[in-house]
Write a protein that holds these residues in place. Structure first.
Motif, PDB file in Angstrom:
ATOM      1  N   GLY A  82     -14.023   7.803  -6.461  1.00 17.26           N
ATOM      2  CA  GLY A  82     -14.319   9.121  -7.006  1.00 17.26           C
ATOM      3  C   GLY A  82     -13.274  10.168  -6.692  1.00 17.26           C
ATOM      4  N   THR A  83     -13.722  11.397  -6.456  1.00 17.36           N
ATOM      5  CA  THR A  83     -12.837  12.546  -6.310  1.00 17.36           C
ATOM      6  C   THR A  83     -12.093  12.525  -4.977  1.00 17.36           C
ATOM      7  OG1 THR A  83     -14.312  13.877  -7.686  1.00 17.36           O
ATOM      8  CG2 THR A  83     -12.724  15.064  -6.331  1.00 17.36           C
ATOM      9  N   MET A  84     -10.793  12.812  -5.033  1.00 15.77           N
ATOM     10  CA  MET A  84      -9.972  12.891  -3.831  1.00 15.77           C
ATOM     11  C   MET A  84     -10.138  14.266  -3.181  1.00 15.77           C
ATOM     12  SD  MET A  84      -6.484  11.147  -5.375  1.00 15.77           S
ATOM     13  CE  MET A  84      -5.600  11.039  -3.807  1.00 15.77           C
ATOM     14  N   GLN A  85     -10.455  14.282  -1.909  1.00 15.50           N
ATOM     15  CA  GLN A  85     -10.558  15.548  -1.183  1.00 15.50           C
ATOM     16  C   GLN A  85      -9.170  16.128  -0.985  1.00 15.50           C
ATOM     17  OE1 GLN A  85     -12.528  15.272   2.617  1.00 15.50           O
ATOM     18  NE2 GLN A  85     -11.960  17.357   3.221  1.00 15.50           N
ATOM     19  N   VAL A  86      -8.993  17.384  -1.321  1.00 23.04           N
ATOM     20  CA  VAL A  86      -7.687  18.030  -1.213  1.00 23.04           C
ATOM     21  C   VAL A  86      -7.258  18.092   0.247  1.00 23.04           C
ATOM     22  CG1 VAL A  86      -6.427  20.180  -1.586  1.00 23.04           C
ATOM     23  CG2 VAL A  86      -8.053  19.371  -3.314  1.00 23.04           C
ATOM     24  N   GLY A  87      -6.027  17.649   0.526  1.00 24.98           N
ATOM     25  CA  GLY A  87      -5.487  17.673   1.880  1.00 24.98           C
ATOM     26  C   GLY A  87      -5.712  16.400   2.661  1.00 24.98           C
ATOM     27  N   ARG A  88      -6.535  15.495   2.154  1.00 23.61           N
ATOM     28  CA  ARG A  88      -6.784  14.221   2.832  1.00 23.61           C
ATOM     29  C   ARG A  88      -5.844  13.159   2.280  1.00 23.61           C
ATOM     30  NH1 ARG A  88     -12.804  11.872   3.441  1.00 23.61           N
ATOM     31  NH2 ARG A  88     -12.549  12.492   5.621  1.00 23.61           N
ATOM     32  N   THR A  93      -9.320  18.236  -8.613  1.00 23.33           N
ATOM     33  CA  THR A  93     -10.379  17.252  -8.854  1.00 23.33           C
ATOM     34  C   THR A  93      -9.818  15.929  -9.347  1.00 23.33           C
ATOM     35  OG1 THR A  93     -10.718  18.154 -11.082  1.00 23.33           O
ATOM     36  CG2 THR A  93     -12.130  19.005  -9.308  1.00 23.33           C
ATOM     37  N   ALA A  94      -8.857  15.372  -8.643  1.00 23.41           N
ATOM     38  CA  ALA A  94      -8.284  14.085  -9.043  1.00 23.41           C
ATOM     39  C   ALA A  94      -9.293  12.965  -8.787  1.00 23.41           C
ATOM     40  CB  ALA A  94      -6.997  13.822  -8.275  1.00 23.41           C
ATOM     41  N   ASP A  95      -9.387  12.036  -9.727  1.00 27.10           N
ATOM     42  CA  ASP A  95     -10.293  10.893  -9.609  1.00 27.10           C
ATOM     43  C   ASP A  95      -9.484   9.642  -9.300  1.00 27.10           C
ATOM     44  OD1 ASP A  95     -13.092   9.666 -10.268  1.00 27.10           O
ATOM     45  OD2 ASP A  95     -11.650   8.487 -11.435  1.00 27.10           O
ATOM     46  N   THR A 123      -3.921  15.140 -13.194  1.00 30.24           N
ATOM     47  CA  THR A 123      -4.196  16.131 -14.230  1.00 30.24           C
ATOM     48  C   THR A 123      -5.245  17.116 -13.742  1.00 30.24           C
ATOM     49  OG1 THR A 123      -3.730  14.485 -15.941  1.00 30.24           O
ATOM     50  CG2 THR A 123      -4.917  16.463 -16.614  1.00 30.24           C
ATOM     51  N   GLY A 124      -5.003  18.408 -13.971  1.00 35.90           N
ATOM     52  CA  GLY A 124      -5.993  19.415 -13.609  1.00 35.90           C
ATOM     53  C   GLY A 124      -5.357  20.653 -13.012  1.00 35.90           C
ATOM     54  N   ILE A 125      -6.207  21.547 -12.498  1.00 32.62           N
ATOM     55  CA  ILE A 125      -5.734  22.777 -11.866  1.00 32.62           C
ATOM     56  C   ILE A 125      -5.016  22.416 -10.570  1.00 32.62           C
ATOM     57  CG2 ILE A 125      -6.407  24.983 -10.863  1.00 32.62           C
ATOM     58  CD1 ILE A 125      -6.878  24.884 -13.824  1.00 32.62           C
ATOM     59  N   VAL A 126      -3.758  22.833 -10.443  1.00 33.64           N
ATOM     60  CA  VAL A 126      -2.991  22.478  -9.248  1.00 33.64           C
ATOM     61  C   VAL A 126      -3.452  23.323  -8.058  1.00 33.64           C
ATOM     62  CG1 VAL A 126      -0.970  21.683 -10.512  1.00 33.64           C
ATOM     63  CG2 VAL A 126      -1.158  24.092  -9.892  1.00 33.64           C
ATOM     64  N   TYR A 130       0.842  -1.194   0.000  1.00 37.49           N
ATOM     65  CA  TYR A 130       0.000   0.000   0.000  1.00 37.49           C
ATOM     66  C   TYR A 130       0.882   1.251   0.000  1.00 37.49           C
ATOM     67  CZ  TYR A 130      -4.620  -2.041   0.812  1.00 37.49           C
ATOM     68  OH  TYR A 130      -5.806  -2.697   0.675  1.00 37.49           O
ATOM     69  N   THR A 131       0.377   2.297  -0.631  1.00 38.65           N
ATOM     70  CA  THR A 131       1.018   3.604  -0.600  1.00 38.65           C
ATOM     71  C   THR A 131      -0.002   4.622  -0.112  1.00 38.65           C
ATOM     72  OG1 THR A 131       2.442   3.018  -2.478  1.00 38.65           O
ATOM     73  CG2 THR A 131       2.215   5.357  -1.973  1.00 38.65           C
ATOM     74  N   TYR A 132       0.459   5.582   0.698  1.00 39.19           N
ATOM     75  CA  TYR A 132      -0.398   6.678   1.148  1.00 39.19           C
ATOM     76  C   TYR A 132      -0.205   7.868   0.208  1.00 39.19           C
ATOM     77  CZ  TYR A 132      -0.986   4.277   5.684  1.00 39.19           C
ATOM     78  OH  TYR A 132      -1.289   3.382   6.670  1.00 39.19           O
ATOM     79  N   TRP A 133      -1.307   8.353  -0.378  1.00 38.32           N
ATOM     80  CA  TRP A 133      -1.256   9.401  -1.385  1.00 38.32           C
ATOM     81  C   TRP A 133      -2.034  10.636  -0.940  1.00 38.32           C
ATOM     82  CZ3 TRP A 133       1.539   9.029  -5.858  1.00 38.32           C
ATOM     83  CH2 TRP A 133       1.929   7.755  -6.284  1.00 38.32           C
ATOM     84  N   SER A 134      -1.730  11.746  -1.592  1.00 33.67           N
ATOM     85  CA  SER A 134      -2.502  12.970  -1.457  1.00 33.67           C
ATOM     86  C   SER A 134      -2.507  13.657  -2.812  1.00 33.67           C
ATOM     87  CB  SER A 134      -1.886  13.886  -0.400  1.00 33.67           C
ATOM     88  OG  SER A 134      -2.633  15.066  -0.233  1.00 33.67           O
ATOM     89  N   SER A 135      -3.599  14.331  -3.145  1.00 37.05           N
ATOM     90  CA  SER A 135      -3.722  14.913  -4.483  1.00 37.05           C
ATOM     91  C   SER A 135      -3.152  16.325  -4.542  1.00 37.05           C
ATOM     92  CB  SER A 135      -5.185  14.954  -4.914  1.00 37.05           C
ATOM     93  OG  SER A 135      -5.300  15.627  -6.158  1.00 37.05           O
ATOM     94  N   PRO A 136      -2.321  16.627  -5.568  1.00 31.71           N
ATOM     95  CA  PRO A 136      -1.810  17.994  -5.760  1.00 31.71           C
ATOM     96  C   PRO A 136      -2.693  18.832  -6.677  1.00 31.71           C
ATOM     97  CG  PRO A 136      -0.675  16.540  -7.255  1.00 31.71           C
ATOM     98  CD  PRO A 136      -1.695  15.692  -6.522  1.00 31.71           C
TER      99      PRO A 136
END
Length: 484
Positions: free
Chosen positions: A142-148, A99-101, A169-172, A90-96
């Motif tokens: 679905g969508t990753m909450q920013v900061g989670r 609206t990352a899916d 991909t998307g607005i950073v 497992y890897t722990y990720w966060s979205s930069p």
């Protein structure tokens, strides 16, 4: 420079043409700007992308003004590559990005491996490191909450891919970002409220600036927990020998430093890479605030580097390892730091999370187990209680050793006192071995003490000394200063 704006009119690579520092940046519709590994683009105000902006793995995009804007009619991509993976890691990720899916970013991961962590649901009344109700890890999509923070399993492919390349991909994300953390004040004694959050930016952030921010200082302890890749216990069918690997967290404590989770790992430092998810312990409920002041153009290539403190001359540190020859491993850090006390300090002491590791090594303070413990400036007469928990089912030979030290221990021997055998062993000279016959928790057997170094020459010069003995590794050497 930061006082002038820049237009990217044709393809530009920072690896070839150099880093960019600018007031505002415009990438024109037919241009591609590639920010390469260990390179950066730093923007004071606004970013407009009509063409393509690619941030390569370990590259950095930094926005400085929290009120700066980002507009994109083109394409912005953040490329990330995991360290080496094994099946079911497992890897722990966060979205930069905004609206990352999950299903799109981690397209080759099992869809049932996406989880977030519910601090409200976590309860560990038996202190075994696991959620009693098994409902703290919540399946999501679905969508990753920013900061989670989120989990994703290694790619489910045939043949297996030992690393995972993903594209956000998307607005950073930029500016002030808030993420809720959960805790209940004055609740059950010794209950811990773990929250899985993550770096929301396409650049590294500085832990010290995050935790010392006025809005964050009283919300979190000073310790961060980074999950590391591991492999399950394996059994050699021919020899019957088991091999162990550490299911554990690398840790970094704001005031004391970091520890690694496995023998080949590295110590976290004060910088958190982009897209990195990590655990924090909340002291009360509130909103953790991120902002652009915490971002840095460097340190996005490897957050496992030692911290370079200007006041390191005031610090003496000892890293101790507990291991066996089959690969089980657990590390602790004892630091003597200006500003720390002999009681619990949230910025200096890091609680050991019992993550079902075959071995858990810790120091003891106020009946709590610490993987990292900060103490006042070194005097030389300290006694530090050590404990361990072995989950190894068969009899095993365990070894306690010094991994490394920092600071000045000149003239001091670091001694392990085995109170069960009434034996003192000089860890400065060699490791100490003992046998564990069965799984058990041992909290009263070992303590770390310090004594002035006595050389063999000093002993020989004593008038009444006739026999001198030295223990080196597992051998005892005996000699005499009498020629007859």
């Amino acid at each position: 420079d930061a006082n002038r704006s820049a237009n990217i009119e044709s393809n530009y690579s920072t690896a070839i043409n150099g880093n960019i520092e600018t007031c505002s940046l415009h990438v024109l519709w037919d241009a591609n700007l590639m920010v390469s590994a260990n390179e950066y683009v730093s923007i004071q105000k606004d970013l407009l992308v009509a063409g393509t902006l690619d941030i390569d793995h370990e590259g950095s995009l930094v926005m400085l003004d929290d009120k700066g804007t980002i507009t994109s009619t083109g394409t912005i991509r953040i490329h990330k590559t995991t360290p080496e993976l094994k099946p079911f890691d497992y890897t722990y990720w966060s979205s930069p990005v905004q609206t990352a899916d999950l299903e799109s970013v981690f397209w080759n991961s099992p869809k049932n491996s996406f989880h977030y962590f519910s601090a409200q649901n976590f309860e560990d009344l038996d202190n075994d490191g696991s959620d009693d109700d098994n409902n703290a890890w919540v399946r999501t999509s679905g969508t990753m909450q920013v900061g989670r923070g989120y989990t994703s399993m290694a790619p489910d492919t045939n043949p297996f891919l030992n690393e995972q390349k993903v594209i956000f991909t998307g607005i950073v994300n930029t500016g002030t970002i808030e993420i809720p953390v959960y805790a209940v004040e004055e609740s059950i004694p010794d209950r811990h409220y773990w929250n899985l959050i993550g770096n929301p930016y396409p650049s590294a952030i500085d832990v010290e600036l995050l935790l010392n921010h006025p809005l964050n200082k009283n919300l979190l302890t000073g310790t961060l927990y980074f999950w590391t890749h591991s492999t399950p216990i394996s059994l050699d069918d021919t020899t019957g020998v088991r091999s162990y690997s550490s299911d554990d967290y690398a840790m970094y404590t704001l005031g004391t430093g970091g520890i690694k989770a496995n023998p080949n790992g590295e110590e976290p430092n004060q910088y958190i890479s982009s897209c990195q998810g990590f655990f924090v312990e909340a002291l009360k409920e509130g909103l953790i605030s991120f902002n652009n002041d915490m971002r840095t153009v460097a340190h996005n290539n490897n957050f496992f580097k030692l911290k370079n403190r200007k006041d390191s001359f005031k610090e003496n540190k000892i890293w101790l390892n507990l291991t066996n020859k089959e690969g089980a491993f657990s590390q602790i850090l004892i630091g003597f730091i200006d500003g720390a006390t002999s009681k619990f300090d949230s910025n200096f002491d890091g609680i050991r999370i019992d993550a079902q590791n075959p071995l858990n090594f810790y120091s003891l303070l106020e009946d709590q187990s610490f993987a990292i413990q900060g103490l006042p400036i070194f005097r030389g007469d300290e006694k530090i209680q050590l404990g361990l928990n072995s989950n190894i089912q068969e009899e095993t030979v365990l070894k306690i050793s010094i991994d490394h030290t920092e600071g000045d221990f000149t003239g001091t021997d670091i001694i392990l006192h085995d109170k069960l055998l009434d034996r003192e062993h000089n860890l400065s000279a060699s490791h100490y071995t003992f046998i564990m016959e069965q799984p058990q928790r041992v909290n009263q057997r070992f303590e770390l003490v310090f004594k002035p170094t006595v050389s063999t020459l000093d002993v020989l010069l004593e008038e009444k000394t006739k026999i001198v003995w030295q223990q080196i590794d597992d051998m005892l050497y005996v000699s005499t200063n009498k020629k007859d």
